[in-house]
Design a protein around this motif. Structure first.
Motif, mmCIF file in Angstrom:
data_model
loop_
_atom_site.group_PDB
_atom_site.id
_atom_site.type_symbol
_atom_site.label_atom_id
_atom_site.label_comp_id
_atom_site.label_asym_id
_atom_site.label_seq_id
_atom_site.Cartn_x
_atom_site.Cartn_y
_atom_site.Cartn_z
ATOM 1 N N HIS A 39 6.671 -7.768 -9.374
ATOM 2 C CA HIS A 39 7.183 -6.788 -8.110
ATOM 3 C C HIS A 39 6.337 -5.780 -7.618
ATOM 4 O O HIS A 39 5.740 -5.277 -8.441
ATOM 5 C CB HIS A 39 8.668 -6.065 -8.894
ATOM 6 N N VAL A 40 6.283 -5.910 -6.502
ATOM 7 C CA VAL A 40 5.214 -4.921 -5.768
ATOM 8 C C VAL A 40 5.850 -3.955 -5.443
ATOM 9 O O VAL A 40 6.906 -4.015 -4.397
ATOM 10 C CB VAL A 40 4.342 -5.743 -4.568
ATOM 11 N N TYR A 86 18.863 -0.744 3.186
ATOM 12 C CA TYR A 86 18.012 -0.441 2.255
ATOM 13 C C TYR A 86 17.532 0.849 2.058
ATOM 14 O O TYR A 86 17.475 1.320 1.050
ATOM 15 C CB TYR A 86 17.134 -1.493 1.914
ATOM 16 N N GLU A 126 10.379 -5.684 -1.347
ATOM 17 C CA GLU A 126 11.117 -5.217 -0.367
ATOM 18 C C GLU A 126 10.068 -4.534 0.988
ATOM 19 O O GLU A 126 9.094 -3.946 0.548
ATOM 20 C CB GLU A 126 11.957 -4.135 -0.641
HETATM 21 ZN ZN ZN Z 1 10.659 -2.825 -4.518
#
Ligand code: ZN
Ligand code: ACO
Length: 161
Positions: free
Chosen positions: A77-78, A142, A116
């Motif tokens: 996950h970046v 988000y 994201e």
């Molecule tokens: Zn994230």
């Protein structure tokens, strides 16, 4: 002047926080930065030019609640990546991301990586596409200001990340 990558060190904290606040509205506490460094010391990298930090990438690996039984590969996950404006378009983010992806795959056995990104963030989306990420989902509202996020995902090949 050429840049070089190295692992984040605790004494870099103030500078990385400065870069994060200069470049992004998504900001984190010192505690959060330090906890990522503590848990994934080789997935939090900085880029230096002339001995000065000009960019960073902060990632983690997520194994899922039932990972011991499910046999599923963990996911990279970046969490955050940024390069100071005067130092952009020189390949620094590309180098940071490539190094982090290789480490997730080789050192943590990650089978994919996701992140994201704001749907309006064309520079970042272009960077991610260039490195093989694809938009796999939209998450409405988000961000705190109501903007939607794309989830972008890339499969990591063991020998060719
Ligand atoms: Zn994230
Ligand atoms: N417009 C269009 N495409 C772009 C742009 C831009 N402004 N910037 C980068 N790209 C694309 C291009 O394809 C570029 O290749 P090229 O220069 O050969 O055309 C490719 O990305 C690689 O660019 P790099 O030089 O490696 O990227 P850079 O070091 O400039 O950093 C970054 C890109 C990190 C997105 C930078 O613009 C930045 O810090 N932006 C603000 C912070 C941000 O948005 N971070 C990402 C948030 S999402 C998250 O953190 C998970």
């Amino acid at each position: 002047m050429a840049f070089r990558l190295r692992d984040f060190r605790p004494e870099d904290l103030e500078r990385v926080i400065y870069i994060n606040r200069t470049c992004l509205p998504e900001n984190y506490s010192s505690y959060f930065f330090m906890s990522v460094h503590k848990n994934f010391p080789d997935l939090f990298l900085v880029a230096e030019e002339d001995g000065e930090i000009v960019g960073y990438i902060m990632c983690r690996v997520e194994r899922g609640f039932l990972h011991r039984w499910s046999g599923k590969a963990p996911k990279g996950h970046v969490i955050s990546i940024a390069v100071l404006p005067e130092h952009r378009r020189k390949g620094i983010a590309t180098a940071l991301l490539k190094e982090a992806l290789a480490r997730m795959s080789e050192r943590y056995g990650a089978g994919e990586c996701y992140l994201e990104v704001r749907v309006s963030n064309t520079p970042a989306i272009s960077l991610y596409r260039k490195l093989g990420f694809e938009e796999t989902k939209v998450v409405p509202h988000y961000y705190l200001d109501g903007e939607d996020a794309y989830i972008m995902t890339k499969v990591l090949e063991r020998d060719n990340p």
